[in-house]
Design a protein around this motif. Structure first.
Motif, short mmCIF file in Angstrom:
data_model
loop_
_atom_site.label_atom_id
_atom_site.label_comp_id
_atom_site.label_asym_id
_atom_site.label_seq_id
_atom_site.Cartn_x
_atom_site.Cartn_y
_atom_site.Cartn_z
N ASP A 153 0.86 -1.18 0.00
CA ASP A 153 0.00 0.00 0.00
C ASP A 153 0.90 1.24 0.00
OD1 ASP A 153 -1.73 2.08 0.40
OD2 ASP A 153 -2.66 1.27 2.20
N PRO A 154 1.22 1.76 -1.20
CA PRO A 154 2.14 2.90 -1.30
C PRO A 154 1.68 4.14 -0.52
CG PRO A 154 1.65 1.98 -3.48
CD PRO A 154 0.75 1.30 -2.50
N SER A 155 0.38 4.24 -0.21
CA SER A 155 -0.11 5.42 0.51
C SER A 155 0.45 5.47 1.94
CB SER A 155 -1.65 5.43 0.55
OG SER A 155 -2.13 4.47 1.47
N LEU A 156 1.02 4.37 2.43
CA LEU A 156 1.61 4.37 3.78
C LEU A 156 2.91 5.19 3.83
CD1 LEU A 156 1.17 0.64 4.86
CD2 LEU A 156 -0.25 2.59 5.46
N VAL B 17 1.75 -1.61 8.61
CA VAL B 17 0.56 -1.74 9.46
C VAL B 17 0.28 -3.24 9.55
CG1 VAL B 17 -1.91 -1.26 9.72
CG2 VAL B 17 -0.41 0.46 8.68
N VAL B 18 0.04 -3.73 10.77
CA VAL B 18 -0.36 -5.12 10.98
C VAL B 18 -1.78 -5.12 11.50
CG1 VAL B 18 0.09 -7.26 12.24
CG2 VAL B 18 2.01 -5.82 11.52
N LYS B 19 -2.66 -5.93 10.85
CA LYS B 19 -4.06 -6.01 11.27
C LYS B 19 -4.44 -7.47 11.49
CE LYS B 19 -5.72 -2.05 8.61
NZ LYS B 19 -6.69 -1.60 7.59
N THR B 20 -5.08 -7.73 12.62
CA THR B 20 -5.70 -9.03 12.86
C THR B 20 -7.11 -8.71 13.34
OG1 THR B 20 -5.20 -9.19 15.23
CG2 THR B 20 -3.50 -9.99 13.71
N SER B 21 -7.90 -9.75 13.58
CA SER B 21 -9.22 -9.46 14.13
C SER B 21 -9.01 -9.05 15.59
CB SER B 21 -10.13 -10.68 14.03
OG SER B 21 -9.57 -11.75 14.73
N GLY B 22 -9.18 -7.79 15.88
CA GLY B 22 -9.04 -7.32 17.25
C GLY B 22 -7.72 -6.66 17.59
N LYS C 73 2.71 7.45 7.24
CA LYS C 73 1.43 8.15 7.02
C LYS C 73 0.77 8.46 8.37
CE LYS C 73 -3.08 7.42 4.88
NZ LYS C 73 -3.89 6.49 4.08
N ARG C 74 0.71 7.47 9.26
CA ARG C 74 0.08 7.65 10.57
C ARG C 74 0.88 8.65 11.42
NH1 ARG C 74 -4.14 8.25 13.49
NH2 ARG C 74 -4.06 7.32 15.52
N ALA C 75 2.21 8.56 11.35
CA ALA C 75 3.04 9.50 12.10
C ALA C 75 2.80 10.94 11.65
CB ALA C 75 4.51 9.12 11.94
N LEU C 76 2.66 11.12 10.33
CA LEU C 76 2.40 12.46 9.79
C LEU C 76 1.01 12.96 10.20
CD1 LEU C 76 3.95 12.14 6.21
CD2 LEU C 76 4.84 13.47 8.14
#
Length: 174
Positions: free
Chosen positions: A146-149, A154-159, A167-170
């Motif tokens: 995901d180049p927008s990062l 980013v790591v995602k699991t259920s929960g 991106k999030r830091a900015l």
């Protein structure tokens, strides 16, 4: 979309399969592949939905696709049932429910790692290892770009979500 039917189909498929991790994961990958094909390829979707095409031809084609995944013969029965019920539009939901049941059965969770660009194998393994250590459970990882990062991951699991992206830091700065 009929959630109850999707649930019954997912559980029915799982109940017929050998309870070997590799087989269960291969079936999940096959379901994902076919659903992706259904969503993205108009010719495939038209072929599957066309009432003029005999169900035997549809089953034959899907079985030929399944042979590339080294799947057990029980999958053929499921494919036949799927075509007979014209349930291909529900395949995404069926896969989601199937994956959920497999996770419970194997005590395995699916995790997605989103990266800005392709990472070297050592870095990726380090991230996987650390996340499994933090959550204290085994995870089946799927890596997506995901180049927008911009950078990071980013790591995602259920929960659980771990956002270590630039991106999030900015976003936090503004």
């Amino acid at each position: 979309m009929n959630k109850e039917l999707s649930k019954k189909l997912a559980k029915s498929l799982l109940s017929k399969l050998p309870k070997e991790r590799s087989v269960l994961i291969q079936v999940s990958e096959f379901l994902g592949f076919v659903y992706s094909l259904y969503r993205k390829e108009r010719l495939f979707r038209d072929f599957i939905l066309n009432p003029q095409v005999p169900n035997e031809k549809k089953v034959e084609y899907l079985v030929s696709l399944s042979s590339k995944f080294s799947l057990p013969s029980e999958v053929r029965e499921f494919i036949n049932y799927l075509v007979e019920l014209n349930a291909m539009p529900m395949l995404g939901e069926i896969k989601r429910l199937y994956d959920h049941e497999v996770e419970k059965l194997l005590r395995l969770s699916k995790a997605f790692i989103l990266v800005a660009k392709k990472l070297d194998e050592n870095t990726l393994e380090s991230i996987k290892s650390k996340v499994q250590q933090i959550l204290n459970r085994e995870l089946e990882f799927e890596v997506q770009e995901d180049p927008s990062l911009i950078g990071g991951f980013v790591v995602k699991t259920s929960g659980f979500v771990l956002d270590a992206s630039v991106k999030r830091a900015l976003e936090k700065l503004t």
